[in-house]
Design a protein around this motif. Structure first.
Motif, PDB file in Angstrom:
ATOM      1  N   THR A  47      -8.206   8.503   4.913  1.00  0.00           N
ATOM      2  CA  THR A  47      -7.048   8.143   4.104  1.00  0.00           C
ATOM      3  C   THR A  47      -6.034   7.341   4.918  1.00  0.00           C
ATOM      4  O   THR A  47      -5.912   7.521   6.135  1.00  0.00           O
ATOM      5  CB  THR A  47      -6.362   9.393   3.543  1.00  0.00           C
ATOM      6  OG1 THR A  47      -6.024  10.271   4.628  1.00  0.00           O
ATOM      7  CG2 THR A  47      -7.262  10.122   2.565  1.00  0.00           C
ATOM      8  N   ASN A  48      -5.345   6.466   4.217  1.00  0.00           N
ATOM      9  CA  ASN A  48      -4.237   5.718   4.789  1.00  0.00           C
ATOM     10  C   ASN A  48      -2.995   5.982   3.960  1.00  0.00           C
ATOM     11  O   ASN A  48      -3.071   6.032   2.726  1.00  0.00           O
ATOM     12  CB  ASN A  48      -4.519   4.210   4.762  1.00  0.00           C
ATOM     13  CG  ASN A  48      -5.499   3.782   5.822  1.00  0.00           C
ATOM     14  OD1 ASN A  48      -5.547   4.345   6.905  1.00  0.00           O
ATOM     15  ND2 ASN A  48      -6.285   2.770   5.508  1.00  0.00           N
ATOM     16  N   TYR A  49      -1.867   6.127   4.626  1.00  0.00           N
ATOM     17  CA  TYR A  49      -0.595   6.312   3.939  1.00  0.00           C
ATOM     18  C   TYR A  49       0.439   5.350   4.508  1.00  0.00           C
ATOM     19  O   TYR A  49       0.472   5.093   5.717  1.00  0.00           O
ATOM     20  CB  TYR A  49      -0.057   7.735   4.120  1.00  0.00           C
ATOM     21  CG  TYR A  49      -0.827   8.803   3.386  1.00  0.00           C
ATOM     22  CD1 TYR A  49      -1.857   9.499   4.005  1.00  0.00           C
ATOM     23  CD2 TYR A  49      -0.507   9.130   2.070  1.00  0.00           C
ATOM     24  CE1 TYR A  49      -2.550  10.491   3.335  1.00  0.00           C
ATOM     25  CE2 TYR A  49      -1.192  10.131   1.399  1.00  0.00           C
ATOM     26  CZ  TYR A  49      -2.211  10.799   2.037  1.00  0.00           C
ATOM     27  OH  TYR A  49      -2.896  11.778   1.355  1.00  0.00           O
ATOM     28  N   ALA A  50       1.290   4.856   3.633  1.00  0.00           N
ATOM     29  CA  ALA A  50       2.456   4.119   4.109  1.00  0.00           C
ATOM     30  C   ALA A  50       3.390   5.095   4.826  1.00  0.00           C
ATOM     31  O   ALA A  50       3.512   6.259   4.432  1.00  0.00           O
ATOM     32  CB  ALA A  50       3.179   3.471   2.933  1.00  0.00           C
ATOM     33  N   PHE A  64       3.697  12.374  -0.142  1.00  0.00           N
ATOM     34  CA  PHE A  64       2.651  12.001  -1.103  1.00  0.00           C
ATOM     35  C   PHE A  64       1.290  12.431  -0.564  1.00  0.00           C
ATOM     36  O   PHE A  64       1.041  12.376   0.659  1.00  0.00           O
ATOM     37  CB  PHE A  64       2.625  10.499  -1.325  1.00  0.00           C
ATOM     38  CG  PHE A  64       3.822   9.923  -2.042  1.00  0.00           C
ATOM     39  CD1 PHE A  64       4.964  10.673  -2.288  1.00  0.00           C
ATOM     40  CD2 PHE A  64       3.798   8.601  -2.472  1.00  0.00           C
ATOM     41  CE1 PHE A  64       6.058  10.137  -2.949  1.00  0.00           C
ATOM     42  CE2 PHE A  64       4.874   8.042  -3.139  1.00  0.00           C
ATOM     43  CZ  PHE A  64       6.015   8.811  -3.357  1.00  0.00           C
ATOM     44  N   THR A  65       0.413  12.798  -1.484  1.00  0.00           N
ATOM     45  CA  THR A  65      -0.946  13.164  -1.111  1.00  0.00           C
ATOM     46  C   THR A  65      -1.929  12.506  -2.062  1.00  0.00           C
ATOM     47  O   THR A  65      -1.793  12.641  -3.288  1.00  0.00           O
ATOM     48  CB  THR A  65      -1.149  14.683  -1.154  1.00  0.00           C
ATOM     49  OG1 THR A  65      -0.211  15.321  -0.281  1.00  0.00           O
ATOM     50  CG2 THR A  65      -2.566  15.044  -0.714  1.00  0.00           C
ATOM     51  N   ILE A  66      -2.901  11.803  -1.500  1.00  0.00           N
ATOM     52  CA  ILE A  66      -3.946  11.213  -2.316  1.00  0.00           C
ATOM     53  C   ILE A  66      -5.159  12.134  -2.298  1.00  0.00           C
ATOM     54  O   ILE A  66      -5.494  12.714  -1.255  1.00  0.00           O
ATOM     55  CB  ILE A  66      -4.307   9.788  -1.824  1.00  0.00           C
ATOM     56  CG1 ILE A  66      -5.221   9.085  -2.823  1.00  0.00           C
ATOM     57  CG2 ILE A  66      -4.915   9.805  -0.433  1.00  0.00           C
ATOM     58  CD1 ILE A  66      -5.424   7.593  -2.540  1.00  0.00           C
ATOM     59  N   SER A  67      -5.781  12.274  -3.442  1.00  0.00           N
ATOM     60  CA  SER A  67      -6.996  13.075  -3.537  1.00  0.00           C
ATOM     61  C   SER A  67      -7.929  12.404  -4.535  1.00  0.00           C
ATOM     62  O   SER A  67      -7.549  11.430  -5.193  1.00  0.00           O
ATOM     63  CB  SER A  67      -6.680  14.506  -3.978  1.00  0.00           C
ATOM     64  OG  SER A  67      -6.059  14.519  -5.247  1.00  0.00           O
ATOM     65  N   LEU A 109       0.835  -1.193   0.000  1.00  0.00           N
ATOM     66  CA  LEU A 109       0.000   0.000   0.000  1.00  0.00           C
ATOM     67  C   LEU A 109       0.876   1.252   0.000  1.00  0.00           C
ATOM     68  O   LEU A 109       1.866   1.339   0.727  1.00  0.00           O
ATOM     69  CB  LEU A 109      -0.890   0.010   1.232  1.00  0.00           C
ATOM     70  CG  LEU A 109      -1.668   1.307   1.486  1.00  0.00           C
ATOM     71  CD1 LEU A 109      -2.794   1.451   0.485  1.00  0.00           C
ATOM     72  CD2 LEU A 109      -2.208   1.345   2.907  1.00  0.00           C
ATOM     73  N   VAL A 110       0.474   2.222  -0.817  1.00  0.00           N
ATOM     74  CA  VAL A 110       1.081   3.548  -0.787  1.00  0.00           C
ATOM     75  C   VAL A 110       0.133   4.524  -0.096  1.00  0.00           C
ATOM     76  O   VAL A 110       0.481   5.165   0.887  1.00  0.00           O
ATOM     77  CB  VAL A 110       1.407   4.039  -2.208  1.00  0.00           C
ATOM     78  CG1 VAL A 110       1.988   5.453  -2.152  1.00  0.00           C
ATOM     79  CG2 VAL A 110       2.383   3.094  -2.897  1.00  0.00           C
ATOM     80  N   ALA A 111      -1.071   4.612  -0.635  1.00  0.00           N
ATOM     81  CA  ALA A 111      -2.070   5.517  -0.071  1.00  0.00           C
ATOM     82  C   ALA A 111      -3.436   5.099  -0.578  1.00  0.00           C
ATOM     83  O   ALA A 111      -3.560   4.622  -1.704  1.00  0.00           O
ATOM     84  CB  ALA A 111      -1.787   6.964  -0.454  1.00  0.00           C
TER      85      ALA A 111
END
Length: 122
Positions: free
Chosen positions: A57-60, A67-70, A47-49
């Motif tokens: 949200t989950n982040y490694a 990193f930013t997930i949207s 998993l990255v994000a």
């Protein structure tokens, strides 16, 4: 037929940025979770994000703060903005979605994209 279409990978120098996109297309009823994983040569896919079913949200740990997930819910698309890239971020990045389709409503199925290569040179 559901597809996850990824784009945005490439070659970048250390310290640079890339933005990945993943669009889920087809007969989608509802998306429960969607996110990014990566797999380096000889390693497992991790998993990255991701966005969870609750919208959180989950982040490694390795990417937190960089990193930013949207997402764009109207377009069933998630993005991964990757800043301060490091050579150890080099991997094939895969999009994953857990969703239900209009053909079989309320039954979730996991889909993967084809992967996009991210290479960070030192």
């Amino acid at each position: 037929q559901v597809q996850l279409v990824e784009s945005g990978g490439g070659l970048v120098q250390a310290g640079g940025s890339l933005r990945l996109s993943c669009a889920a297309t087809g007969s989608i009823e509802s998306i429960y979770s969607m996110g990014w994983y990566r797999q380096a040569p000889g390693k497992q896919r991790d998993l990255v994000a991701s966005f969870t079913s609750s919208g959180s949200t989950n982040y490694a740990d390795a990417v937190k703060g960089r990193f930013t997930i949207s997402r764009d819910n109207a377009k069933n698309t998630v993005f991964l903005q990757m800043n301060s890239l490091k050579p150890e971020d080099t991997a094939v990045y895969y999009c994953k979605a857990v969703l239900s389709t209009t053909q079989v409503i309320h039954i979730t199925v996991q889909y993967w994209g084809q992967g996009t290569q991210v290479t960070v040179s030192s």
